[in-house]
Write an enzyme that holds these catalytic residues in place. Structure first.
Site, PDB file in Angstrom:
ATOM      1  N   PHE A 150       0.470  -0.669  -0.012  1.00  0.00           N
ATOM      2  CA  PHE A 150      -0.046   0.100  -0.159  1.00  0.00           C
ATOM      3  C   PHE A 150       0.830   1.251   0.032  1.00  0.00           C
ATOM      4  O   PHE A 150       0.371   2.263  -0.080  1.00  0.00           O
ATOM      5  CB  PHE A 150      -0.744   0.020   1.395  1.00  0.00           C
ATOM      6  CG  PHE A 150      -2.019  -1.312   0.929  1.00  0.00           C
ATOM      7  CD1 PHE A 150      -2.916  -1.009   0.364  1.00  0.00           C
ATOM      8  CD2 PHE A 150      -1.775  -2.411   2.271  1.00  0.00           C
ATOM      9  CE1 PHE A 150      -3.874  -2.178   0.417  1.00  0.00           C
ATOM     10  CE2 PHE A 150      -2.271  -3.410   1.680  1.00  0.00           C
ATOM     11  CZ  PHE A 150      -3.915  -3.237   0.797  1.00  0.00           C
ATOM     12  N   LYS A 205      -6.249  -4.693  -1.550  1.00  0.00           N
ATOM     13  CA  LYS A 205      -5.520  -4.088  -2.429  1.00  0.00           C
ATOM     14  C   LYS A 205      -6.495  -3.368  -3.937  1.00  0.00           C
ATOM     15  O   LYS A 205      -6.603  -1.805  -4.116  1.00  0.00           O
ATOM     16  CB  LYS A 205      -4.303  -4.929  -3.169  1.00  0.00           C
ATOM     17  CG  LYS A 205      -3.522  -4.054  -4.052  1.00  0.00           C
ATOM     18  CD  LYS A 205      -3.332  -2.409  -3.167  1.00  0.00           C
ATOM     19  CE  LYS A 205      -2.397  -1.534  -4.094  1.00  0.00           C
ATOM     20  NZ  LYS A 205      -1.837  -0.444  -3.836  1.00  0.00           N
ATOM     21  N   TYR A 252      -9.457  16.150  -3.146  1.00  0.00           N
ATOM     22  CA  TYR A 252      -8.749  17.921  -3.732  1.00  0.00           C
ATOM     23  C   TYR A 252      -9.495  16.829  -5.882  1.00  0.00           C
ATOM     24  O   TYR A 252      -8.907  16.684  -6.410  1.00  0.00           O
ATOM     25  CB  TYR A 252      -7.547  17.799  -4.338  1.00  0.00           C
ATOM     26  CG  TYR A 252      -7.080  18.042  -3.146  1.00  0.00           C
ATOM     27  CD1 TYR A 252      -7.026  18.962  -2.305  1.00  0.00           C
ATOM     28  CD2 TYR A 252      -6.420  16.925  -1.743  1.00  0.00           C
ATOM     29  CE1 TYR A 252      -6.254  19.390  -1.016  1.00  0.00           C
ATOM     30  CE2 TYR A 252      -5.901  17.049  -0.664  1.00  0.00           C
ATOM     31  CZ  TYR A 252      -6.206  18.779  -0.279  1.00  0.00           C
ATOM     32  OH  TYR A 252      -5.415  18.986   1.277  1.00  0.00           O
ATOM     33  N   CYS A 261      -0.322   2.951 -10.302  1.00  0.00           N
ATOM     34  CA  CYS A 261      -1.659   2.159 -10.382  1.00  0.00           C
ATOM     35  C   CYS A 261      -3.804   2.973 -10.484  1.00  0.00           C
ATOM     36  O   CYS A 261      -3.692   1.023 -10.807  1.00  0.00           O
ATOM     37  CB  CYS A 261      -1.548   2.531  -8.697  1.00  0.00           C
ATOM     38  SG  CYS A 261       0.166   1.090  -8.172  1.00  0.00           S
ATOM     39  N   LYS A 264      -4.645   1.699 -13.923  1.00  0.00           N
ATOM     40  CA  LYS A 264      -4.499   0.427 -14.258  1.00  0.00           C
ATOM     41  C   LYS A 264      -5.464  -0.479 -12.792  1.00  0.00           C
ATOM     42  O   LYS A 264      -6.027  -1.418 -13.736  1.00  0.00           O
ATOM     43  CB  LYS A 264      -2.931  -0.247 -14.180  1.00  0.00           C
ATOM     44  CG  LYS A 264      -3.046  -1.541 -13.173  1.00  0.00           C
ATOM     45  CD  LYS A 264      -1.357  -1.544 -13.449  1.00  0.00           C
ATOM     46  CE  LYS A 264      -0.239  -1.805 -12.487  1.00  0.00           C
ATOM     47  NZ  LYS A 264      -1.229  -2.842 -11.248  1.00  0.00           N
ATOM     48  N   LYS A 322       2.277  13.204 -10.051  1.00  0.00           N
ATOM     49  CA  LYS A 322       1.557  13.636  -8.715  1.00  0.00           C
ATOM     50  C   LYS A 322       3.640  14.031  -8.173  1.00  0.00           C
ATOM     51  O   LYS A 322       4.319  13.915  -8.720  1.00  0.00           O
ATOM     52  CB  LYS A 322       1.791  12.920  -7.946  1.00  0.00           C
ATOM     53  CG  LYS A 322       2.002  11.629  -7.452  1.00  0.00           C
ATOM     54  CD  LYS A 322       1.441  10.406  -5.941  1.00  0.00           C
ATOM     55  CE  LYS A 322       2.060   9.987  -5.506  1.00  0.00           C
ATOM     56  NZ  LYS A 322       2.292   8.862  -4.114  1.00  0.00           N
TER      57      LYS A 322
HETATM   58  P1  NAD Z   1       7.886  -1.544 -11.406  1.00  0.00           P
HETATM   59  O1  NAD Z   1       7.945  -1.135 -13.006  1.00  0.00           O
HETATM   60  O2  NAD Z   1       8.125  -0.687 -11.539  1.00  0.00           O
HETATM   61  O3  NAD Z   1       8.951  -2.367 -11.464  1.00  0.00           O
HETATM   62  C1  NAD Z   1       8.573  -3.933 -11.516  1.00  0.00           C
HETATM   63  C2  NAD Z   1      10.237  -4.385 -12.241  1.00  0.00           C
HETATM   64  O4  NAD Z   1       9.834  -5.352 -12.563  1.00  0.00           O
HETATM   65  C3  NAD Z   1      11.221  -4.389 -13.055  1.00  0.00           C
HETATM   66  O5  NAD Z   1      12.368  -3.467 -12.570  1.00  0.00           O
HETATM   67  C4  NAD Z   1      10.806  -5.384 -14.433  1.00  0.00           C
HETATM   68  O6  NAD Z   1      12.148  -5.165 -15.231  1.00  0.00           O
HETATM   69  C5  NAD Z   1      11.053  -5.985 -13.231  1.00  0.00           C
HETATM   70  N1  NAD Z   1      10.332  -7.452 -13.863  1.00  0.00           N
HETATM   71  C6  NAD Z   1       9.871  -7.929 -14.659  1.00  0.00           C
HETATM   72  N2  NAD Z   1       9.362  -9.488 -14.860  1.00  0.00           N
HETATM   73  C7  NAD Z   1      10.488  -9.542 -14.266  1.00  0.00           C
HETATM   74  C8  NAD Z   1      11.175 -11.395 -14.522  1.00  0.00           C
HETATM   75  N3  NAD Z   1      10.247 -12.151 -14.558  1.00  0.00           N
HETATM   76  N4  NAD Z   1      11.789 -11.068 -13.349  1.00  0.00           N
HETATM   77  C9  NAD Z   1      12.787 -10.196 -12.822  1.00  0.00           C
HETATM   78  N5  NAD Z   1      12.011  -8.907 -12.688  1.00  0.00           N
HETATM   79  C10 NAD Z   1      10.850  -8.849 -13.697  1.00  0.00           C
HETATM   80  O7  NAD Z   1       6.947  -1.441 -11.479  1.00  0.00           O
HETATM   81  P2  NAD Z   1       6.368  -1.325  -9.928  1.00  0.00           P
HETATM   82  O8  NAD Z   1       5.607   0.415  -9.539  1.00  0.00           O
HETATM   83  O9  NAD Z   1       7.425  -1.487  -9.009  1.00  0.00           O
HETATM   84  O10 NAD Z   1       5.067  -2.007  -9.162  1.00  0.00           O
HETATM   85  C11 NAD Z   1       4.878  -3.813  -9.054  1.00  0.00           C
HETATM   86  C12 NAD Z   1       3.702  -4.059  -8.872  1.00  0.00           C
HETATM   87  O11 NAD Z   1       3.381  -3.847  -7.395  1.00  0.00           O
HETATM   88  C13 NAD Z   1       3.040  -4.170  -9.601  1.00  0.00           C
HETATM   89  O12 NAD Z   1       1.756  -4.779  -9.491  1.00  0.00           O
HETATM   90  C14 NAD Z   1       1.992  -3.021  -8.661  1.00  0.00           C
HETATM   91  O13 NAD Z   1       0.688  -2.200  -9.540  1.00  0.00           O
HETATM   92  C15 NAD Z   1       2.450  -2.747  -7.453  1.00  0.00           C
HETATM   93  N6  NAD Z   1       2.004  -1.491  -6.701  1.00  0.00           N
HETATM   94  C16 NAD Z   1       2.573  -0.776  -7.254  1.00  0.00           C
HETATM   95  C17 NAD Z   1       2.874   0.888  -6.133  1.00  0.00           C
HETATM   96  C18 NAD Z   1       3.382   2.138  -7.208  1.00  0.00           C
HETATM   97  O14 NAD Z   1       3.214   3.097  -6.318  1.00  0.00           O
HETATM   98  N7  NAD Z   1       4.428   1.587  -8.224  1.00  0.00           N
HETATM   99  C19 NAD Z   1       2.060   0.541  -5.029  1.00  0.00           C
HETATM  100  C20 NAD Z   1       1.655  -1.336  -4.643  1.00  0.00           C
HETATM  101  C21 NAD Z   1       1.731  -1.660  -5.260  1.00  0.00           C
END
Ligand code: NAD
Length: 435
Positions: A150, A205, A252, A261, A264, A322
């Protein structure tokens, strides 16, 4: 404890660094060799306050390492966090390819009993698929658990270190016990772990992000109505936010939500609902309102300057979706810039952090250039368009701003200024939902 985090993006890197900070031996693995090379050299590929120092300190103390060797990261782990991306498929559903590819590798290369924790945001039912993918080749017992994240970009380290809640989705006592140990340092003050079944954790989530997106779209729609009615949405926001049942957060009005997030996840939850014969009418509206809201600023510009913006130079402040992040995934700025350029405008943009990312995104776009400071962007501009509410934009001297602009016209998509003061400074000032 030996922990591996697979996927070293916004989430995986924060999770890995914070778990190393609490004394674990953490390996962060990713298939992106460029990213891993940078991290090995203690360079952080993303902007996230506090993260660089955390990574550097834990690397120096040898509790945090980075690798592209995913099998090796699996082989050394007692606990594996899956934190890879779950991007939207063409129909809006979450693409589980990366998650299941990692689960497959875990099954093939595990060397001992372990716990597999899914951190990525995944649709209901994924825990079962992960279980099956690992089981295909597993030679040792393993336990699967859903543990959605989160954290908020821009405050990710703080959020992970001091979580409001830690949702753990599993009925497996071994997994629960192990996660209690992993998370013990983060809940010394009081219990934050909420244990439930995996399906409920997965849905939690999506429900959280859908609720926040709903509040934003609700306010945006009301702001447009306030505009029409001659009311002031900021007064309305105070008036309803003061009710503790409603609260002030995420009310806001603005230029629409973006990021990796909300858009999607709102679409993925709709897709899950459709697949199960229960289309979510409310979320379809939330999504549609948001798409329209990204264009409201453009409509205001066109209403004032006309549809032919050829020869017009527009300053644009804020590119990240943001403040306090360099993330431009689904950022409203992208839609706004594209639309203004389509009308013929020349954009001179400024963002405190996201400019490198923007240069990459707009590398082949004509009509977009970048300025070294907010005021430099305004020099000779026919108007200023404000898209992201970075703190430094709030503190601008409005008289100086007026003097630097060629025409004293401001379209503020984040309601940063008091309209009375803006007008007193001689600005023709348009904002969201205010007279
Ligand atoms: P991101 O794109 O920044 O990072 C994902 C990483 O995974 C990339 O570096 C990519 O190269 C790597 N990857 C892809 N396939 C791979 C594999 N087979 N083996 C190893 N590495 C691999 O994504 P993120 O923003 O960190 O989000 C990751 C997950 O967390 C998503 O499901 C997202 O919805 C969730 N999430 C994101 C946030 C946020 O604020 N960004 C918050 C909560 C949850």
């Amino acid at each position: 404890m030996h922990i591996s985090v697979i996927g070293t993006g916004y989430v995986g890197l924060v999770v890995g660094a914070c778990l190393a900070e609490t004394g674990n031996d953490v390996t962060c693995a990713d298939i992106d060799a460029r990213k891993i090379e940078m991290l090995q050299a203690s360079r952080i590929p993303i902007y996230e306050p506090g993260l660089e120092a955390l990574v550097e300190r834990n690397q120096q103390q040898r509790r945090l390492t980075f690798t592209t060797d995913i099998p090796a990261a699996v082989a050394s782990a007692e606990v594996i966090f899956i934190a890879v991306g779950t991007p939207p498929d063409e129909d809006g559903s979450a693409d589980l390819r990366h998650v299941l590819a990692v689960a497959d590798v875990i099954g093939r290369y595990m060397t001992r009993e372990l716990v597999v924790v899914t951190k990525s945001t995944v649709p209901v039912g994924t825990a079962r698929k992960v279980q099956a993918a690992v089981a295909k080749s597993a030679q040792h017992p393993f336990h699967v658990c859903s543990n959605p994240e989160f954290l908020k970009e821009g405050a990710a380290v703080e959020d992970f270190m001091k979580p409001d809640r830690i949702v753990v989705g599993t009925e497996d006592p071994e997994a629960i016990a192990l996660l209690r140990t992993v998370y013990a340092p983060f809940q010394r003050n009081h219990e934050r772990m909420i244990v439930m079944d995996a399906r409920s954790a997965e849905l939690t989530k999506y429900a959280a992000n859908a609720m926040l997106a709903t509040r934003i779209s609700f306010m945006n729609e009301l702001a447009n109505l306030a505009d029409r009615l001659g009311a002031d949405i900021e007064h309305v926001r105070h008036g309803i936010g003061s009710d503790p049942r409603i609260g002030y957060q995420f009310l806001y009005p603005g230029a629409g939500y973006g990021g990796s997030c909300f858009p999607k996840d709102v679409k993925a939850l709709q897709s899950t609902a459709r697949e199960n014969g229960m289309p979510l009418k409310l979320l379809a509206a939330v999504d549609a309102v948001n798409e329209a809201q990204k264009r409201v600023l453009v409509e205001k510009v066109v209403a004032r300057l006309g549809p032919d913006l050829r020869g017009r130079r527009l300053a644009l402040w804020g590119l990240a979706f943001k403040p306090n992040t360099d993330d431009m995934r689904e950022a409203p700025s992208r839609v706004i810039i594209e639309a203004l350029v389509e009308h013929g405008a020349q954009i001179v943009a400024y963002d405190p952090i996201a400019m490198d990312e923007a240069r990459r995104i707009f590398a082949n776009a004509s009509g977009v250039s970048f300025a070294a400071s907010p005021l430099d962007a305004c020099d000779g501009a026919d108007a200023l368009v404000i898209v992201t509410e970075w703190k430094e934009f709030r503190a601008q001297d409005l008289d100086t701003l007026r003097d630097r602009l060629k025409s004293a016209l401001v379209f503020d998509g984040r309601n940063l200024y008091d309209p009375t003061l803006a007008r007193a400074a001689g600005l023709e000032y348009f904002s969201i939902g205010r007279r």
